[in-house]
Design a protein around this motif. Structure first.
Motif, PDB file in Angstrom:
ATOM      1  N   THR A 170       3.809  12.178  -0.316  1.00  0.00           N
ATOM      2  CA  THR A 170       4.143  12.312  -1.753  1.00  0.00           C
ATOM      3  C   THR A 170       3.908  10.944  -2.377  1.00  0.00           C
ATOM      4  N   LEU A 171       3.007  10.930  -3.340  1.00  0.00           N
ATOM      5  CA  LEU A 171       2.590   9.613  -3.841  1.00  0.00           C
ATOM      6  C   LEU A 171       3.652   9.029  -4.764  1.00  0.00           C
ATOM      7  N   CYS A 172       4.885   8.913  -4.194  1.00  0.00           N
ATOM      8  CA  CYS A 172       5.937   8.363  -5.048  1.00  0.00           C
ATOM      9  C   CYS A 172       5.776   6.846  -5.109  1.00  0.00           C
ATOM     10  N   GLY A 173       5.444   6.233  -3.960  1.00  0.00           N
ATOM     11  CA  GLY A 173       5.365   4.773  -3.933  1.00  0.00           C
ATOM     12  C   GLY A 173       4.093   4.294  -4.617  1.00  0.00           C
ATOM     13  N   THR A 174       3.797   3.026  -4.403  1.00  0.00           N
ATOM     14  CA  THR A 174       2.609   2.440  -5.009  1.00  0.00           C
ATOM     15  C   THR A 174       1.363   2.982  -4.332  1.00  0.00           C
ATOM     16  N   LEU A 175       0.311   3.124  -5.099  1.00  0.00           N
ATOM     17  CA  LEU A 175      -0.980   3.566  -4.550  1.00  0.00           C
ATOM     18  C   LEU A 175      -1.695   2.406  -3.872  1.00  0.00           C
ATOM     19  N   PRO A 179      -5.698   3.973   1.507  1.00  0.00           N
ATOM     20  CA  PRO A 179      -7.148   3.903   1.712  1.00  0.00           C
ATOM     21  C   PRO A 179      -7.816   5.082   1.019  1.00  0.00           C
ATOM     22  N   PRO A 180      -9.147   5.017   0.827  1.00  0.00           N
ATOM     23  CA  PRO A 180      -9.858   6.102   0.137  1.00  0.00           C
ATOM     24  C   PRO A 180      -9.576   7.479   0.740  1.00  0.00           C
ATOM     25  N   GLU A 181      -9.557   7.583   2.082  1.00  0.00           N
ATOM     26  CA  GLU A 181      -9.391   8.908   2.708  1.00  0.00           C
ATOM     27  C   GLU A 181      -8.040   9.522   2.358  1.00  0.00           C
ATOM     28  N   MET A 182      -7.013   8.674   2.137  1.00  0.00           N
ATOM     29  CA  MET A 182      -5.705   9.253   1.769  1.00  0.00           C
ATOM     30  C   MET A 182      -5.676   9.562   0.280  1.00  0.00           C
ATOM     31  N   VAL A 183      -6.285   8.686  -0.493  1.00  0.00           N
ATOM     32  CA  VAL A 183      -6.364   8.920  -1.946  1.00  0.00           C
ATOM     33  C   VAL A 183      -7.129  10.222  -2.205  1.00  0.00           C
ATOM     34  N   GLU A 184      -8.110  10.516  -1.325  1.00  0.00           N
ATOM     35  CA  GLU A 184      -8.899  11.749  -1.482  1.00  0.00           C
ATOM     36  C   GLU A 184      -8.296  12.897  -0.681  1.00  0.00           C
ATOM     37  N   GLY A 185      -7.100  12.666  -0.093  1.00  0.00           N
ATOM     38  CA  GLY A 185      -6.401  13.762   0.601  1.00  0.00           C
ATOM     39  C   GLY A 185      -7.130  14.262   1.825  1.00  0.00           C
ATOM     40  N   PRO A 209      -2.147  -7.193  -5.037  1.00  0.00           N
ATOM     41  CA  PRO A 209      -3.035  -6.359  -4.214  1.00  0.00           C
ATOM     42  C   PRO A 209      -4.422  -6.209  -4.850  1.00  0.00           C
ATOM     43  N   PRO A 210      -5.480  -5.999  -4.035  1.00  0.00           N
ATOM     44  CA  PRO A 210      -6.862  -6.078  -4.499  1.00  0.00           C
ATOM     45  C   PRO A 210      -7.280  -5.029  -5.515  1.00  0.00           C
ATOM     46  N   PHE A 211      -6.677  -3.838  -5.455  1.00  0.00           N
ATOM     47  CA  PHE A 211      -7.131  -2.757  -6.342  1.00  0.00           C
ATOM     48  C   PHE A 211      -6.113  -2.462  -7.437  1.00  0.00           C
ATOM     49  N   GLU A 212      -5.165  -3.390  -7.590  1.00  0.00           N
ATOM     50  CA  GLU A 212      -4.130  -3.196  -8.611  1.00  0.00           C
ATOM     51  C   GLU A 212      -4.817  -3.061  -9.967  1.00  0.00           C
ATOM     52  N   ASP A 213      -4.379  -2.075 -10.728  1.00  0.00           N
ATOM     53  CA  ASP A 213      -4.920  -1.961 -12.086  1.00  0.00           C
ATOM     54  C   ASP A 213      -3.763  -1.534 -12.964  1.00  0.00           C
ATOM     55  N   LEU A 214      -3.216  -2.494 -13.664  1.00  0.00           N
ATOM     56  CA  LEU A 214      -1.963  -2.263 -14.385  1.00  0.00           C
ATOM     57  C   LEU A 214      -2.137  -1.250 -15.509  1.00  0.00           C
ATOM     58  N   THR A 215      -3.406  -0.859 -15.797  1.00  0.00           N
ATOM     59  CA  THR A 215      -3.571   0.136 -16.877  1.00  0.00           C
ATOM     60  C   THR A 215      -3.143   1.512 -16.339  1.00  0.00           C
ATOM     61  N   GLY A 216      -2.911   1.611 -14.995  1.00  0.00           N
ATOM     62  CA  GLY A 216      -2.326   2.888 -14.533  1.00  0.00           C
ATOM     63  C   GLY A 216      -2.926   3.396 -13.245  1.00  0.00           C
ATOM     64  N   TYR A 217      -2.305   4.431 -12.822  1.00  0.00           N
ATOM     65  CA  TYR A 217      -2.502   5.163 -11.600  1.00  0.00           C
ATOM     66  C   TYR A 217      -3.969   5.525 -11.345  1.00  0.00           C
ATOM     67  N   ALA A 219      -6.610   4.448 -12.719  1.00  0.00           N
ATOM     68  CA  ALA A 219      -7.508   3.277 -12.644  1.00  0.00           C
ATOM     69  C   ALA A 219      -7.486   2.719 -11.214  1.00  0.00           C
ATOM     70  N   THR A 220      -6.290   2.650 -10.630  1.00  0.00           N
ATOM     71  CA  THR A 220      -6.169   2.140  -9.252  1.00  0.00           C
ATOM     72  C   THR A 220      -6.895   3.100  -8.303  1.00  0.00           C
ATOM     73  N   TYR A 221      -6.668   4.401  -8.501  1.00  0.00           N
ATOM     74  CA  TYR A 221      -7.353   5.450  -7.717  1.00  0.00           C
ATOM     75  C   TYR A 221      -8.853   5.166  -7.654  1.00  0.00           C
ATOM     76  N   LYS A 222      -9.418   5.012  -8.870  1.00  0.00           N
ATOM     77  CA  LYS A 222     -10.882   4.834  -8.967  1.00  0.00           C
ATOM     78  C   LYS A 222     -11.320   3.575  -8.231  1.00  0.00           C
ATOM     79  N   ARG A 223     -10.551   2.503  -8.414  1.00  0.00           N
ATOM     80  CA  ARG A 223     -10.943   1.226  -7.788  1.00  0.00           C
ATOM     81  C   ARG A 223     -10.900   1.330  -6.270  1.00  0.00           C
ATOM     82  N   ILE A 224      -9.926   2.067  -5.756  1.00  0.00           N
ATOM     83  CA  ILE A 224      -9.833   2.227  -4.289  1.00  0.00           C
ATOM     84  C   ILE A 224     -11.013   3.061  -3.801  1.00  0.00           C
ATOM     85  N   ALA A 225     -11.235   4.195  -4.470  1.00  0.00           N
ATOM     86  CA  ALA A 225     -12.292   5.120  -4.024  1.00  0.00           C
ATOM     87  C   ALA A 225     -13.669   4.444  -4.065  1.00  0.00           C
TER      88      ALA A 225
END
Ligand SMILES: COc1ccc(C(=O)Nc2ccccc2)cc1NC(=O)CCSc1ncnc(N)c1Br
Length: 274
Positions: A170-175, A179-185, A209-217, A219-225
């Motif tokens: 459950t993506l309650c914590g920080t993204l 890693p990409p494989e978990m972000v992509e389920g 953290p390297p993919f932090e993107d304070l504009t939101g969730y 944005a971080t998703y995309k940067r990780i993927a």
């Protein structure tokens, strides 16, 4: 093997000291056994009502089984547990120098020497956990503690699973650490911890953290993927090399932990003493 007799413990066996922090499911106190020898422990108090509701009861039983058999200097010990009608109590090793992220917040970032020593200890702990088919899956500064001699201890296991797992976390914590494989389920393996070790290395040295993107969730998703990795110039070439070798999109391309421990950046700072 003959099971070692573990005595029954109860709350009245302990003098309760100061609160140590609020975990995800409960409160943790520094405690001491009332009788000689006076053991100092961290006692985590979990409310059954919360656990039953969030259906993690099975999870916590599995947790406890897994963890009672873990013994490694860089993995916080779970000595045992007991319960009363309302609560479950986890008897944990007390980490004398507390929470690592508080040091990281205080200093902003760590020197490369301190970072390299922590990463070497993390790699050692992860090699051990993976040998027991435990994937941690939640490596981040908030889950790391420091022993009395400043040694790193993986301190929280709210989400470890037996490999291979693909239970949706459950993506309650920080993204940030996913890693990409978990972000992509997708199906994931212990290689998720290799990725997280790369994120941790970056965060220790850079301070965020390297993919932090304070504009939101998202944005971080995309940067990780996309593995949209920008490493600041202040980072040494050796550290940059290790981070890049861990933050590989393809899990199979990530540097094995045994190689991490032999990497030039780690070898350069290995303490002469130990
Ligand atoms: C082996 O350490 C654990 C093992 C298991 C769980 C846990 O909650 N599992 C769990 C709980 C509910 C549902 C599913 C799993 C948690 C921890 N660890 C902790 O909670 C860390 C407490 S903070 C602390 N501890 C020692 N010394 C300090 N100085 C501090 Br500050």
């Amino acid at each position: 093997a003959r099971d070692r007799p573990t005595r029954e413990w109860h709350l009245f066996d302990f003098d309760i000291g100061r609160p140590l922090g609020k975990g995800k499911f409960g409160r943790v106190y520094m405690v001491r056994t009332k009788t000689e020898p006076h053991y100092i422990l961290a006692l985590k108090c979990l409310y059954k009502s919360e656990i039953v509701q969030s259906r993690v009861e099975k999870q916590i039983r599995r947790e406890i089984e897994i963890q009672q058999n873990l013994r490694h200097p860089n993995v916080l010990r779970l000595y045992g547990y007991f319960h009363d009608e309302k609560r479950i109590f986890l008897m944990l090793e007390f980490a004398g120098k507390g929470e690592l992220y508080k040091q990281l917040t205080k200093h902003g970032c760590f020197t490369e020497k301190r970072s390299a020593r922590y990463i070497d200890q993390m790699a050692d702990a992860l090699i051990y956990l993976h040998s027991k088919h435990v994937i941690h899956r939640d490596i981040k500064p908030e889950n790391l503690l420091l022993g009395i001699n400043g040694e790193l201890k993986i301190g929280d296991f709210g989400w470890s699973v037996h490999a291979p797992g693909n239970r949706r976390k459950t993506l309650c914590g920080t993204l940030d650490y996913l890693p990409p494989e978990m972000v992509e389920g997708k199906e994931h393996s212990e290689k998720v911890d290799y990725w997280a070790l790369g994120v941790l290395t970056y965060e220790f040295i850079v301070g965020s953290p390297p993919f932090e993107d304070l504009t939101g969730y998202n944005a971080t998703y995309k940067r990780i993927a996309k593995v949209d990795l920008k490493i600041p110039n202040k980072v040494s070439p050796e550290a940059r090399d290790l981070i890049t070798k861990l933050l590989q999109y393809d899990p199979e391309k990530r540097l094995p932990l045994t190689e991490v421990r032999k990497h030039p950046w780690i070898m350069r700072y290995k303490s002469k003493s130990s």
